[in-house]
Scaffold this motif. Structure first.
Motif, mmCIF file in Angstrom:
data_model
loop_
_atom_site.group_PDB
_atom_site.id
_atom_site.type_symbol
_atom_site.label_atom_id
_atom_site.label_comp_id
_atom_site.label_asym_id
_atom_site.label_seq_id
_atom_site.Cartn_x
_atom_site.Cartn_y
_atom_site.Cartn_z
ATOM 1 N N LEU A 74 -35.956 -102.552 12.767
ATOM 2 C CA LEU A 74 -35.787 -103.014 14.144
ATOM 3 C C LEU A 74 -35.830 -104.532 14.242
ATOM 4 C CD1 LEU A 74 -37.926 -100.440 16.143
ATOM 5 C CD2 LEU A 74 -35.451 -100.703 16.216
ATOM 6 N N GLU A 75 -36.744 -105.141 13.517
ATOM 7 C CA GLU A 75 -36.855 -106.600 13.547
ATOM 8 C C GLU A 75 -35.567 -107.246 13.052
ATOM 9 O OE1 GLU A 75 -39.456 -109.823 11.084
ATOM 10 O OE2 GLU A 75 -40.606 -108.305 12.197
ATOM 11 N N THR A 76 -34.989 -106.674 11.996
ATOM 12 C CA THR A 76 -33.743 -107.204 11.453
ATOM 13 C C THR A 76 -32.590 -107.015 12.434
ATOM 14 O OG1 THR A 76 -34.511 -106.716 9.198
ATOM 15 C CG2 THR A 76 -32.153 -107.135 9.493
ATOM 16 N N LEU A 77 -32.520 -105.853 13.078
ATOM 17 C CA LEU A 77 -31.471 -105.604 14.070
ATOM 18 C C LEU A 77 -31.552 -106.614 15.212
ATOM 19 C CD1 LEU A 77 -31.534 -101.690 14.372
ATOM 20 C CD2 LEU A 77 -29.982 -103.099 13.004
ATOM 21 N N GLU A 78 -32.770 -106.916 15.651
ATOM 22 C CA GLU A 78 -32.945 -107.852 16.766
ATOM 23 C C GLU A 78 -32.586 -109.276 16.355
ATOM 24 O OE1 GLU A 78 -37.013 -107.207 17.719
ATOM 25 O OE2 GLU A 78 -36.606 -105.564 19.112
ATOM 26 N N GLN A 79 -32.949 -109.667 15.132
ATOM 27 C CA GLN A 79 -32.741 -111.036 14.684
ATOM 28 C C GLN A 79 -31.279 -111.322 14.355
ATOM 29 O OE1 GLN A 79 -35.459 -111.503 11.394
ATOM 30 N NE2 GLN A 79 -37.214 -111.931 12.720
ATOM 31 N N ARG A 80 -30.593 -110.343 13.751
ATOM 32 C CA ARG A 80 -29.247 -110.604 13.242
ATOM 33 C C ARG A 80 -28.150 -109.965 14.084
ATOM 34 N NH1 ARG A 80 -28.958 -108.827 7.255
ATOM 35 N NH2 ARG A 80 -26.836 -109.569 7.607
ATOM 36 N N GLY A 81 -28.525 -109.172 15.080
ATOM 37 C CA GLY A 81 -27.514 -108.423 15.809
ATOM 38 C C GLY A 81 -27.241 -108.906 17.205
ATOM 39 N N ALA A 82 -27.239 -110.225 17.409
ATOM 40 C CA ALA A 82 -27.024 -110.766 18.755
ATOM 41 C C ALA A 82 -25.662 -110.350 19.316
ATOM 42 C CB ALA A 82 -27.142 -112.289 18.735
ATOM 43 N N THR A 83 -24.651 -110.261 18.463
ATOM 44 C CA THR A 83 -23.311 -109.864 18.904
ATOM 45 C C THR A 83 -22.994 -108.421 18.516
ATOM 46 O OG1 THR A 83 -22.319 -110.736 16.867
ATOM 47 C CG2 THR A 83 -22.459 -112.219 18.749
ATOM 48 N N GLY A 84 -24.015 -107.673 18.129
ATOM 49 C CA GLY A 84 -23.818 -106.284 17.725
ATOM 50 C C GLY A 84 -24.042 -106.109 16.240
ATOM 51 N N MET A 121 -21.657 -104.394 20.506
ATOM 52 C CA MET A 121 -21.495 -103.003 20.071
ATOM 53 C C MET A 121 -22.411 -102.720 18.885
ATOM 54 S SD MET A 121 -18.049 -101.059 18.751
ATOM 55 C CE MET A 121 -17.218 -101.285 20.297
ATOM 56 N N ASN A 122 -23.144 -101.632 18.950
ATOM 57 C CA ASN A 122 -24.060 -101.237 17.884
ATOM 58 C C ASN A 122 -23.597 -99.900 17.297
ATOM 59 O OD1 ASN A 122 -25.669 -103.479 18.475
ATOM 60 N ND2 ASN A 122 -26.858 -102.331 19.973
ATOM 61 N N ILE A 123 -23.453 -99.877 15.973
ATOM 62 C CA ILE A 123 -22.877 -98.713 15.304
ATOM 63 C C ILE A 123 -23.738 -98.310 14.116
ATOM 64 C CG2 ILE A 123 -20.859 -97.802 14.086
ATOM 65 C CD1 ILE A 123 -19.154 -99.852 15.559
ATOM 66 N N LEU A 124 -23.943 -97.017 13.965
ATOM 67 C CA LEU A 124 -24.634 -96.436 12.818
ATOM 68 C C LEU A 124 -23.600 -95.683 11.996
ATOM 69 C CD1 LEU A 124 -27.434 -95.820 11.536
ATOM 70 C CD2 LEU A 124 -27.582 -93.852 13.067
ATOM 71 N N ILE A 125 -23.573 -95.892 10.665
ATOM 72 C CA ILE A 125 -22.565 -95.243 9.841
ATOM 73 C C ILE A 125 -23.214 -94.404 8.746
ATOM 74 C CG2 ILE A 125 -22.301 -97.275 8.321
ATOM 75 C CD1 ILE A 125 -19.279 -96.502 8.148
ATOM 76 N N PHE A 126 -22.681 -93.172 8.572
ATOM 77 C CA PHE A 126 -23.135 -92.253 7.526
ATOM 78 C C PHE A 126 -21.969 -91.936 6.598
ATOM 79 C CE2 PHE A 126 -26.070 -91.214 11.017
ATOM 80 C CZ PHE A 126 -27.293 -91.153 10.350
ATOM 81 N N GLY A 127 -22.301 -91.680 5.344
ATOM 82 C CA GLY A 127 -21.305 -91.255 4.373
ATOM 83 C C GLY A 127 -21.928 -91.236 2.993
ATOM 84 N N PRO A 128 -21.610 -90.231 2.171
ATOM 85 C CA PRO A 128 -22.194 -90.169 0.825
ATOM 86 C C PRO A 128 -21.619 -91.238 -0.084
ATOM 87 C CG PRO A 128 -20.478 -88.537 1.040
ATOM 88 C CD PRO A 128 -20.647 -89.150 2.411
ATOM 89 N N ASN A 129 -22.307 -91.545 -1.161
ATOM 90 C CA ASN A 129 -21.742 -92.416 -2.188
ATOM 91 C C ASN A 129 -20.424 -91.821 -2.656
ATOM 92 O OD1 ASN A 129 -24.012 -93.988 -2.048
ATOM 93 N ND2 ASN A 129 -24.988 -93.138 -3.857
ATOM 94 N N LYS A 141 -16.844 -104.245 10.591
ATOM 95 C CA LYS A 141 -17.474 -105.562 10.678
ATOM 96 C C LYS A 141 -16.448 -106.632 11.027
ATOM 97 C CE LYS A 141 -19.622 -109.068 7.732
ATOM 98 N NZ LYS A 141 -20.077 -109.386 6.353
ATOM 99 N N GLN A 142 -15.313 -106.607 10.346
ATOM 100 C CA GLN A 142 -14.279 -107.616 10.571
ATOM 101 C C GLN A 142 -13.639 -107.463 11.945
ATOM 102 O OE1 GLN A 142 -11.130 -107.502 7.681
ATOM 103 N NE2 GLN A 142 -10.153 -109.359 8.449
ATOM 104 N N ALA A 143 -13.380 -106.215 12.333
ATOM 105 C CA ALA A 143 -12.679 -105.973 13.608
ATOM 106 C C ALA A 143 -13.502 -106.387 14.810
ATOM 107 C CB ALA A 143 -12.291 -104.501 13.709
ATOM 108 N N PHE A 144 -14.821 -106.224 14.738
ATOM 109 C CA PHE A 144 -15.659 -106.462 15.911
ATOM 110 C C PHE A 144 -16.636 -107.621 15.736
ATOM 111 C CE2 PHE A 144 -14.328 -102.032 16.237
ATOM 112 C CZ PHE A 144 -13.904 -101.972 17.563
ATOM 113 N N GLY A 145 -16.626 -108.268 14.577
ATOM 114 C CA GLY A 145 -17.527 -109.389 14.367
ATOM 115 C C GLY A 145 -18.986 -109.001 14.370
ATOM 116 N N LEU A 146 -19.299 -107.836 13.799
ATOM 117 C CA LEU A 146 -20.668 -107.328 13.814
ATOM 118 C C LEU A 146 -21.455 -107.806 12.597
ATOM 119 C CD1 LEU A 146 -19.930 -103.598 14.757
ATOM 120 C CD2 LEU A 146 -20.336 -105.523 16.300
ATOM 121 N N ALA A 147 -22.756 -107.831 12.740
ATOM 122 C CA ALA A 147 -23.632 -108.063 11.592
ATOM 123 C C ALA A 147 -23.717 -106.763 10.800
ATOM 124 C CB ALA A 147 -25.018 -108.487 12.066
ATOM 125 N N HIS A 148 -23.350 -106.812 9.504
ATOM 126 C CA HIS A 148 -23.420 -105.627 8.653
ATOM 127 C C HIS A 148 -24.811 -105.603 8.023
ATOM 128 C CE1 HIS A 148 -21.348 -103.007 5.333
ATOM 129 N NE2 HIS A 148 -22.398 -102.422 5.898
#
Length: 226
Positions: free
Chosen positions: A69-79, A1-9, A21-28
């Motif tokens: 993109l390079e970082t997403l590909e390298q670290r996002g094998a499980t999303g 699963m790939n997710i993009l998150i928006f929100g102001p400081n 991240k914890q619920a789905f085991g994603l790379a943050h």
């Protein structure tokens, strides 16, 4: 699963991002960390970025986008959960085009909505406990309001971070985020239009709710129960 998150400081984006991240085991994957990894690691893209950063200039998108993109590909094998990028409309369009070319799917876009004045007050209201910096204290949030001048959790002395009291710096960051024509909210609206066309799914959350209520809504929208 790939997710993009928006929100102001000040919106609680970090808290909700950690939950996802914890619920789905994603790379943050956070935009600032991407730059630090490439520059610190001396990668070809990092060296090109550093040349601009050393001169105090913004790194061009033709370097930033491939770096992301390079970082997403390298670290996002499980999303992955991408936080802090894109920051403007042009980056949103280029990121989407690059992902589309590489067959990279964007499953969800999450936006935590919060009025600008509320976001600023939350930042300026944060207080840090001397005993434990993870104890939540904020003079503008009733649920975690300190006990007078001491920590609501342990009674320790509280202080305010200098950068949390820099109203000018906060306003500059929010000027970029809340710009619906070219800024970060323009990027969010770009992905909202893609969701309306069925190309991704868009989750809008009311950032003025409690942490627990936002978590429950978010997990429900993502197909989990809290």
């Amino acid at each position: 699963m790939n997710i993009l998150i928006f929100g102001p400081n000040g919106s609680g984006k970090g808290t909700q991002g950690a939950l996802i991240k914890q619920a789905f085991g994603l790379a943050h994957i956070e935009s600032g960390a991407i730059f630090r990894e490439h520059v610190g690691g001396g990668t070809p893209l990092g060296k090109r970025a550093k040349a601009y950063m050393d001169k105090g200039e913004l790194v061009p998108d033709d370097i930033t986008i491939p770096m992301v993109l390079e970082t997403l590909e390298q670290r996002g094998a499980t999303g992955w959960l991408l936080d802090g990028f894109p920051r403007n409309m042009a980056q949103a369009e280029q990121l989407y085009d690059a992902m589309h070319r590489q067959g990279m799917k964007l499953d969800y876009v999450v936006e935590i909505e919060l009025p600008r004045e509320v976001a600023k007050n939350r930042i300026m209201g944060r207080r840090v406990c001397r005993n434990d910096g993870n104890h939540p204290n904020n003079i503008f949030i009733d649920a975690i309001k300190p006990q007078g001048d001491v920590c609501r959790v342990c009674g320790g002395a509280l202080s305010a971070r200098a950068d949390d009291q820099d109203e000018e710096a906060i306003n500059k960051r929010h000027d970029i985020y809340y710009d619906e024509k070219n800024g970060t909210l323009a990027a969010a609206r770009f992905f909202k239009r893609l969701a309306d066309q069925g190309e991704t799914r868009y989750i809008a959350l009311d950032g003025q709710g409690s942490i627990e209520s936002i978590q429950a809504t978010l997990l429900g929208a993502l197909g989990l129960k809290k």
